[in-house]
Scaffold this motif. Structure first.
Motif, mmCIF file in Angstrom:
data_model
loop_
_atom_site.group_PDB
_atom_site.id
_atom_site.type_symbol
_atom_site.label_atom_id
_atom_site.label_comp_id
_atom_site.label_asym_id
_atom_site.label_seq_id
_atom_site.Cartn_x
_atom_site.Cartn_y
_atom_site.Cartn_z
ATOM 1 N N PHE A 114 -58.738 -65.138 101.460
ATOM 2 C CA PHE A 114 -58.222 -66.489 101.383
ATOM 3 C C PHE A 114 -57.164 -66.525 100.072
ATOM 4 C CE2 PHE A 114 -57.916 -70.814 99.854
ATOM 5 C CZ PHE A 114 -57.318 -71.553 100.870
ATOM 6 N N ASN A 115 -57.759 -66.126 98.903
ATOM 7 C CA ASN A 115 -57.056 -66.152 97.598
ATOM 8 C C ASN A 115 -55.856 -65.292 97.709
ATOM 9 O OD1 ASN A 115 -60.024 -66.420 96.143
ATOM 10 N ND2 ASN A 115 -58.164 -67.961 95.693
ATOM 11 N N ILE A 116 -55.847 -64.239 98.480
ATOM 12 C CA ILE A 116 -54.714 -63.325 98.914
ATOM 13 C C ILE A 116 -53.696 -64.167 99.539
ATOM 14 C CG2 ILE A 116 -53.953 -61.017 99.859
ATOM 15 C CD1 ILE A 116 -56.667 -60.073 98.844
ATOM 16 N N GLY B 141 -61.500 -64.828 93.872
ATOM 17 C CA GLY B 141 -62.678 -65.323 94.904
ATOM 18 C C GLY B 141 -64.149 -65.050 94.511
ATOM 19 N N LEU C 56 -64.496 -74.002 101.347
ATOM 20 C CA LEU C 56 -65.537 -73.462 100.858
ATOM 21 C C LEU C 56 -65.731 -71.928 101.526
ATOM 22 C CD1 LEU C 56 -68.544 -73.289 99.704
ATOM 23 C CD2 LEU C 56 -69.245 -74.192 101.858
ATOM 24 N N ASN C 57 -66.032 -71.060 100.930
ATOM 25 C CA ASN C 57 -66.159 -69.608 101.479
ATOM 26 C C ASN C 57 -67.426 -68.849 100.419
ATOM 27 O OD1 ASN C 57 -64.622 -68.443 103.484
ATOM 28 N ND2 ASN C 57 -62.631 -68.821 102.096
ATOM 29 N N LEU C 58 -68.630 -69.228 100.924
ATOM 30 C CA LEU C 58 -69.611 -68.686 100.027
ATOM 31 C C LEU C 58 -69.617 -66.997 100.084
ATOM 32 C CD1 LEU C 58 -72.770 -70.796 100.993
ATOM 33 C CD2 LEU C 58 -71.507 -70.682 98.745
ATOM 34 N N GLY D 277 -62.217 -70.509 92.880
ATOM 35 C CA GLY D 277 -61.689 -71.507 93.291
ATOM 36 C C GLY D 277 -60.459 -71.275 94.352
ATOM 37 N N PRO D 278 -59.470 -72.039 94.344
ATOM 38 C CA PRO D 278 -59.665 -73.678 94.294
ATOM 39 C C PRO D 278 -60.483 -74.279 95.310
ATOM 40 C CG PRO D 278 -57.664 -72.853 95.576
ATOM 41 C CD PRO D 278 -58.270 -71.500 95.351
ATOM 42 N N PRO E 214 -67.773 -64.132 98.750
ATOM 43 C CA PRO E 214 -66.615 -63.825 98.036
ATOM 44 C C PRO E 214 -65.651 -62.761 98.673
ATOM 45 C CG PRO E 214 -68.772 -62.865 97.026
ATOM 46 C CD PRO E 214 -69.050 -63.681 98.185
ATOM 47 N N ALA E 215 -65.923 -62.122 99.705
ATOM 48 C CA ALA E 215 -64.926 -61.348 100.173
ATOM 49 C C ALA E 215 -64.222 -62.257 101.135
ATOM 50 C CB ALA E 215 -65.569 -60.363 101.127
ATOM 51 N N GLN F 97 -63.428 -65.287 100.532
ATOM 52 C CA GLN F 97 -62.927 -66.091 99.639
ATOM 53 C C GLN F 97 -61.912 -65.375 98.837
ATOM 54 O OE1 GLN F 97 -62.998 -69.302 98.766
ATOM 55 N NE2 GLN F 97 -61.700 -69.428 97.067
ATOM 56 N N GLU F 98 -61.978 -64.028 98.698
ATOM 57 C CA GLU F 98 -60.872 -63.225 98.206
ATOM 58 C C GLU F 98 -59.632 -63.000 99.231
ATOM 59 O OE1 GLU F 98 -61.039 -59.000 97.113
ATOM 60 O OE2 GLU F 98 -60.440 -59.801 95.264
ATOM 61 N N LEU G 20 -53.361 -67.215 99.966
ATOM 62 C CA LEU G 20 -52.448 -68.242 99.070
ATOM 63 C C LEU G 20 -51.597 -67.533 98.411
ATOM 64 C CD1 LEU G 20 -54.973 -70.721 97.432
ATOM 65 C CD2 LEU G 20 -53.362 -71.157 99.502
ATOM 66 N N LYS G 21 -51.924 -66.466 97.525
ATOM 67 C CA LYS G 21 -51.047 -65.876 96.663
ATOM 68 C C LYS G 21 -49.585 -65.488 97.419
ATOM 69 C CE LYS G 21 -50.785 -62.498 92.966
ATOM 70 N NZ LYS G 21 -51.810 -61.389 92.457
ATOM 71 N N SER H 283 -60.488 -67.851 86.955
ATOM 72 C CA SER H 283 -59.141 -68.492 87.662
ATOM 73 C C SER H 283 -58.833 -69.980 86.722
ATOM 74 C CB SER H 283 -59.301 -68.383 89.047
ATOM 75 O OG SER H 283 -60.543 -69.306 89.506
ATOM 76 N N ASP H 284 -59.699 -70.366 85.762
ATOM 77 C CA ASP H 284 -59.432 -71.659 85.130
ATOM 78 C C ASP H 284 -59.151 -71.395 83.876
ATOM 79 O OD1 ASP H 284 -60.708 -72.497 87.407
ATOM 80 O OD2 ASP H 284 -62.533 -73.378 86.319
ATOM 81 N N GLY I 157 -56.952 -75.786 98.104
ATOM 82 C CA GLY I 157 -58.125 -74.824 98.809
ATOM 83 C C GLY I 157 -58.244 -75.165 100.313
ATOM 84 N N GLY J 224 -59.173 -73.013 89.705
ATOM 85 C CA GLY J 224 -59.016 -71.962 90.659
ATOM 86 C C GLY J 224 -57.741 -71.571 90.682
ATOM 87 N N ASP J 225 -57.290 -70.713 91.198
ATOM 88 C CA ASP J 225 -55.714 -70.250 91.455
ATOM 89 C C ASP J 225 -55.274 -71.249 92.661
ATOM 90 O OD1 ASP J 225 -55.261 -67.838 89.699
ATOM 91 O OD2 ASP J 225 -57.046 -67.077 90.900
ATOM 92 N N GLY K 212 -64.453 -73.355 96.725
ATOM 93 C CA GLY K 212 -64.458 -72.079 96.804
ATOM 94 C C GLY K 212 -65.598 -71.238 96.876
#
Ligand code: TPP
Ligand code: TPP
Ligand code: SF4
Ligand code: SF4
Ligand code: SF4
Ligand code: SF4
Ligand code: SF4
Ligand code: SF4
Ligand code: MG
Ligand code: MG
Lengths: 260, 74, 355, 184, 355, 260, 74, 184
Positions: free
Chosen positions: C224-226, E335, C214-216, E111-112, C218-219, C221-222, C228-229, E122-123, C97, C134-135, E115
């Motif tokens: 970031f998840n994208i 996220g 940390l990404n309080l 997460g991860p 969610p937008a 965080q998403e 990562l993906k 995602s778990d 993460g 988490g993913d 997060g």
């Protein structure tokens, strides 16, 4: 009186400046609740880093707790550690960058509950780091649950009738514990609830940084602090409550000072 | 006898109205405004600028570090 | 190139780590991999390369020391086995993460729980699907010889730094404890440069750096998840590694990694003696898994047997790969037992050829 | 050529290092080798064994259940491994360390009274080298010079002064090995 | 039956646990599930049912307190979220390895790492494939309403004790934080009997009991692994649970659980308004997964979209189920972002119908 | 002399019996190395359980360490905990079976390294359990690695040149630490390297069990012990080494006794 | 003067030959046998049965609890 | 019937409990309901909001992005949610808590000067009940008796003595609500 008259406007100029927010704090507004001691302690650290001129030599480790976003406010490099693991993270940094200043900043849940093992062992190994321990007797971040340091009888969202030892155990005085470890070099307990205490706390924290360059072991400063939100008090009430209830159990002063 | 005169400047929109500066001021020259700032907080301000000694107590206790202090000997 | 030496797999990892210019090792003893830390402490590296070697108070502490060291831009390594690796799951998720590189070695033993200390391959899911929350994905390398135990250390670090992601070497007690001959690469110096993303102190010429997961919002965080993906997609496209053995004329396939892939090579001989043309597909990267390459084999072979020292984990990936085009089954031993080559041939006949 | 060997006895009898020397000897002659010990806490005081494979070809499985040769150093190991020798295979044992003698009639059996011999030599640490000597005599796998090189590689530098003693022990083993029963 | 009350999902779990006669709760605060412990401490249960409620010093301690309590034959519960659940992986593996029953609730957040605290799914891998080491399985229940949050507590305990295996309720921040109306079962008394396998003190009429996951002898460990495998097979055959919504005439299928299955129900309305006949297959047990039942749907539908608040995890099980008989794809938000019903319909059109 | 002649055969009969292995130990041969103090301490616990007549009321918790198989030897109910988590496991048992005797038996790696947090918090909550802490200064089970309690200069497989503080930190005196916690009721440090010490250790351990019925807090006994295998000594040498090297750093005696 | 006479019985196959009993015996009547038991250990035995006082030291120090002690006043 | 509502303001303004009372009122009339709060540390001092859905039918998604009604209690919330009201929907806001007035012309807009009114009443805690009253007046969803029952269920027993004051506040809200702009 009129003879001395000088307007505020005339006064407010650079040459008369006696106190100003340090540049080592970023412009971000801190997310803390009004009156929270985290802000004050952050400021002290930033001022000390400025005074010592070590912005380029310092790496901080933020905890999980209300101060999780500390890295947003400090104008130097930081890492955000997993809950309770800041001492391990700091150990990793310091052992690999031994010439830098490394510190942790942790709440009481972080340092004295989930992170107990890491705290004790970093202090016992005598890692050459500085640890700042914000003891507000509660889990601020998650909504005011009991911390290890919550006082007997003190209310929290998981001791709604006040902490009872038979149900929830005793308050843990972590600083009293680690002061016994051979790896600690300087240990002090301070608070930030009055201007005088803030000044003393700053002196102690500064020492805890200065001593780091001696490589003689862990320097540890507990800051007894408030949590108006978690304690369900106004900031002013919370500081009074702190003085009356926290300080008798967590008395202020230096617990271990180097022999000169 | 040299008199000391101080002044503070509060960053109004940074103030959270916690009131700690009020409590800390030895000469009791700070109050919370009836007005609110952009964040909805009643911010602190000097009620009696002349009495300020520039002792910096308010600035030192302010958790948000938003008070700047000036002082002059006159 | 230096000459061959005989070494345990665990020792080879340690020696390879020294040679690779590793900056720090943090670990906690556990059978069957304690030789790594023992080898490193015996080497008095503080007097040689300056590599830091610290016995941590726990695996939880060890993985978080890695976090700190990696965040400082350093090459950091830990080794453990099942129970210890489980304790590291939060830390591994944090490193993924925070996009921190590191190398983790799991010398697998039989589980669940305390289980046994004998070799197993029952941590495949944990490593390839994400044991933490988490993913995220762990690049997972599966060596099959002591030489590969050594070689995959520098490969692992290269991948970890290239993609800023934790890398796992998933091996087992047999490979950790056995000796074979191995040649090491020459000593690399420890790097003096720091990657641009590392916290090494904010000098005037750059902005401050912070390392966080940390990404309080969610937008954020998403986003970031994208990111990562996309990174994981890139790794899946570029970093698949595998080996094909006696596949050219094969009618059937063993799919196996690590120790069981070794046993399968003997099974191939036995089966071919009986006229059964079987080959071995050995995934070297368990994640990214060679889905495409295994799919390609369906044009040629009639069935595949996933041979694992587990109740059946990789077989799910094999099935995902072949999309029911040919028969896939699993043959496993568990609890520290290693297959015999003969029983694998028997299983092939029963489950794939005859079944 | 592939030779699959189990060496088994008590921890402390030098089982593991005997295997390592064999492997290094093989390496010296360009062979593939593998050395797989039993491991874990049961080693403490209990039995220790190592599987050694020497081969011209790449070695697939390092873990095997039947052996060309068993070198047996105590009774527990005799009980465990006698039956695991391939028909036509070789069993060598220390005559002083067992109570019950081997019973197979489809293998070649040799005896080396290594415990006894070792106490006669300067140091009992030579025990395993005496056994090794016996084995080398029977199997003639390597040139002695390769074995000595292997010995050197196996021992840390600080023990290299012990090499002559060890070589002597190997020779002793070659001399005292006794045929108990051979097939064909 | 009592009357409806309005409650948060987290509170419903707590109240249901009290009603189910739970003996002990051990847990550590973490958002978005801290209401469970808060509700339980407010209930002063030491004065009521005698249920023990203890705030542990960490999640690692909490799961091991569960181990002790479960070993004593008691109904024990913990709740946490992502990072805390990761820390419990060693303990969960130990409980599976010692065949101890318990109920674990994961109120998933994005997460991860640290997060975000907003809801996510995602778990899934961690829970269904084994986040800990060794071959074991967690029975995983996925509620989709506050009512099910409550109901699955006693269901979870029943399954845990029936099979002597840990059970996970895999839910998320949305279901934990939202209020709906819920009816509770009447208060059950806490059980006074202990199961025969529990350590309650060796009385003269029985042999001593020990609870352990250790088997130094690999042959014993393998026997144990085979026993576990058989148990898991039995569970897979008997305990699959799922729900089909508007499937009778469906040409396409959403496969979704928990919060995303709720959103999909709205998407179904939207799609059907446009004339697209889509249904919802909702797995209730994520492990055992309804492979067979989803396979059966391939005779009817043309494609399936796995809708998850993740980068794509359950989709692997859906693919394993359908064996490439129909098209399967994944649509996910991540996220902490929850899908909108509209975008799901759009994804269905793009990825399945049009694709 | 001849006048008193009585043959051994005549002597060996029930009525002359003064010492015999307790029935609370099973017939399994303990897997410990020759001379290992784990066996001795196991025996003491079994004898105490027999003497107190609490076989049906006791539940023990074994650690991960050499004593992991303790449950094979004790003729009463036991649970085997994950490495370091015995205090948490015992907490779970005791809180749910408050009328039973519950104890942990843990090595120094288990109790003072990986399990530091659980140890401190169980003691600080004052869990009504007994904790037996076998300090042999090493990780026996895994092959002799450094423990937190390994002395400075002491060799282990991970401090092959002797423990150096700068590399591996200080030895941790865990008992000295937990004695300060309000939750502990009785704390003692004993050893089993001579018959006299075995007798004293038994007394202390017995107290630690007896006090449990008072529900006044955690009773904690450290047993300084040997590890001939890990120390690479004969059993006799190891006990001498223990007396000369371990005891000065871990001095024997009661550290906290209830006020009568 | 009443004399005390003791005797010990060692469970030979249970003995691990650690020698702690030998060290613990105040009258030095225990030795390790030249023979080994089934596990290959040189087990302990009484060299001078007459001198044993039945003090139990040996039994108390024996980690494996395999010494039984008898005693009589004569 | 389905009514999707967002109530948004500062933490401490009673946003969450207003939503809860609405839900309980629905329950009293046999409706399906869902209540989904914003949560997490940003609530501290910052904004709080809750999504309430009332419906005759089973409620699918508790999380929605557009609303039939928005009850807005501060400026931040106005900025965030004004645009999320469905065309033809309803916006009710506290006139004393905002700086910028709403600008949409495709929705119905009402204003309740609840802050002002609350300070006039015995306790400022009635603020949210005044707003609620305004809403109930416009939407006429429930019988008042259901709302009072809902109020009772929402409040812990120890606060039941406050019910009359709250009912009074609801009535006040009904009285003082002002139409700002309506469509059609
Ligand atoms: C492994 C894990 N467990 C729990 C949490 C949830 N959590 C976040 S902060 C916190 C405690 C904060 O309290 P404290 O350390 O005292 O800091 P404060 O907020 O009071 O400054 C907890 C339990 C987490 N993030 N990770
Ligand atoms: C999580 C985990 N980490 C590491 C181990 C490996 N391990 C087993 S026992 C042990 C230490 C044993 O030392 P100690 O507690 O001092 O007990 P002793 O054997 O000395 O009696 C370790 C590290 C494990 N089983 N589980
Ligand atoms: S919750 Fe407490 S500790 Fe956290 S910011 Fe608010 S006052 Fe400070
Ligand atoms: S500087 Fe001193 S006197 Fe002036 S306002 Fe601040 S506290 Fe008061
Ligand atoms: S202390 Fe600072 S934040 Fe608080 S009221 Fe005064 S100026 Fe405002
Ligand atoms: S290794 Fe050490 S502690 Fe373990 S049994 Fe042997 S002597 Fe005892
Ligand atoms: S009982 Fe006493 S005197 Fe007799 S053998 Fe034992 S130690 Fe010696
Ligand atoms: S103390 Fe016990 S085990 Fe050791 S030699 Fe004596 S009888 Fe044998
Ligand atoms: Mg706190
Ligand atoms: Mg130990």
């Amino acid at each position: 009186m009129a003879e001395n008259a000088i307007t505020t406007k005339e006064l407010v100029k650079k040459e008369n400046l006696v106190y100003q927010k340090t540049k080592l704090l970023t412009d971000d507004v801190m997310h803390y609740c009004p009156g929270c001691g985290h802000g004050t302690t952050h400021r002290l650290i930033a001022e000390i880093v400025e005074e010592m001129g070590i912005q380029s030599e310092i790496i901080g480790v933020a905890p999980v707790g209300c101060s999780v976003l500390m890295y947003n406010y400090m104008n130097f490099d930081m890492q955000e550690a997993a809950h309770g693991r800041a001492p391990a993270v700091a150990t990793g940094i310091k052992r690999l960058l031994p010439e830098k200043y490394v510190f942790t900043y942790q709440g009481d849940g972080d340092l004295a509950a989930i992170g107990t093992g890491e705290t004790i062992h970093a202090c016992n190994r005598g890692e050459n780091i500085t640890m700042i321990f914000i003891n507000n007797g509660i889990y601020g971040m998650t909504g005011g649950q009991m911390a290890p340091t919550t006082l007997i009888g003190m209310k929290s969202s998981t001791t709604p009738y006040g902490r009872e030892v038979s149900l929830a155990g005793n308050p843990l005085n972590m600083t009293d514990l680690i002061v016994n470890l051979p790896g600690t070099y300087f240990v002090s307990r301070q608070s930030v609830h009055t201007p005088g205490n803030v000044r003393k706390a700053k002196k102690a924290i500064k020492k805890a940084f200065e001593y780091q360059s001696l490589n003689k072991g862990t320097c540890f400063v507990e800051v007894v602090s408030n949590c108006p939100a978690g304690w369900k008090m106004t900031p002013v009430e919370s500081n009074k409550w702190l003085a009356e209830n926290m300080l008798p159990f967590y008395p202020l002063g230096d617990l271990k000072v180097p022999e000169e | 006898m040299a008199k000391i005169k101080g002044a503070i400047v509060v960053d109004i929109d940074g103030c959270k109205g916690c009131g700690l500066c009020i409590e800390a001021c030895p000469v009791e020259v700070i109050s919370l405004s009836d007005n609110v700032n952009v964040k909805g907080y009643h911010y602190s301000y000097m009620t009696d600028p002349d009495a300020c000694t520039g002792c910096s107590n308010c600035a030192i206790i302010c958790p948000d570090g938003i008070i700047t202090v000036y002082r002059i000997k006159i | 190139m230096e000459e061959y030496v005989l070494m345990k797999g665990n020792e080879a990892i340690a020696e390879a780590a020294i040679r690779a210019g590793t900056d720090g090792y943090f670990g906690y003893p556990i059978t069957p991999q304690s030789e790594v830390l023992e080898y490193l402490t015996a080497a008095r590296l503080h007097e040689r390369t300056g590599m830091v070697v610290l016995q941590a108070e726990s695996e939880v502490a060890a993985i978080n020391m890695l976090y700190g060291g990696a965040g400082a831009g350093k090459k950091v390594l830990t080794t453990s086995s099942g129970p210890g690796i489980s304790l590291m799951q939060e830390g591994i998720s944090y490193m993924a993460g925070s996009e921190l590189p590191c190398l983790i070695v799991n010398v697998v033993r039989g589980g669940p729980g305390l289980g046994t200390i004998q070799p197993a391959q029952s941590d495949y899911f944990q490593s390839t699907k994400g044991g933490g929350h988490g993913d995220y994905r762990l690049i997972t390398l599966a060596p099959a010889s002591v030489q590969e135990m050594a070689d995959f250390v520098s490969l692992g670090f290269d991948l970890a730094f290239k993609y800023r992601n934790p890398v796992m070497i998933l091996t087992d007690g047999a490979l950790g404890q056995m000796m074979e001959k191995v040649k090491f690469k020459p000593q690399q110096p420890r790097s003096k440069k720091s990657p641009h993303w590392a916290t090494t102190g904010k000098t005037p010429d750059r902005e401050r750096i912070f390392i966080t997961s940390l990404n309080l919002d969610p937008a954020c965080q998403e986003r970031f998840n994208i990111k990562l993906k996309a990174k994981y997609k890139e790794i899946s496209e570029k970093e698949v590694r595998y080996e094909k053995i006696e596949c050219d004329d094969a009618d059937y396939l063993f799919v196996a990694y690590g120790t069981s892939s070794r046993i399968c090579q003997k099974s191939i001989q036995l089966a071919r003696n009986e006229g059964i043309k079987v080959g071995l597909f050995r995934p070297i990267t368990l994640w990214p898994f060679p889905y495409k390459e295994i799919m390609e084999m369906t044009g040629q072979v009639k069935g595949m047997l996933s041979v694992e020292m587990s109740a059946g984990q990789m077989v799910e990936d094999v099935k995902l790969a072949v999309e029911a085009k040919v028969k896939v089954d699993h043959y496993g031993r568990m609890g520290g037992i290693v297959h015999s080559p003969e029983e694998i041939v028997k299983a092939l006949k029963q489950k794939i050829i005859g079944g | 050529m592939t030779e699959e060997i189990i060496i088994a006895g008590f921890g402390g009898q030098g089982v593991l290092s005997m295997g390592k020397i064999l492997c290094y000897s093989g390496v010296m002659e360009g062979q593939e080798v593998s050395w797989m010990p039993s491991y874990g806490p049961e080693m403490r005081g209990g039995t220790a064994n190592v599987t050694v494979i020497l081969s011209d070809k790449m070695i697939s499985s390092p873990i095997i259940n039947t052996y060309d040769t068993a070198i047996i150093l105590n009774q527990q190991s005799m009980d465990k491994f006698e039956s695991a020798i391939k028909p036509g295979g070789l069993l060598i044992y220390d005559g002083n360390s067992i109570i019950r003698h081997p019973e197979r009639d489809d293998i070649n059996i040799y005896r080396v009274d290594a415990t006894e011999e070792a106490t006669k030599m300067e140091t009992t640490k030579t025990f395993n080298m005496i056994m090794l000597g016996g084995y080398l005599k029977v199997k003639k796998l390597f040139k002695l010079e390769s074995v000595i090189k292997g010995l050197k590689k196996s021992l840390p530098e600080r023990y290299h002064h012990l090499i002559p003693v060890n070589v002597k022990a190997i020779h002793r083993g070659m001399e005292i090995i006794k045929e108990v029963a051979t097939i064909s």
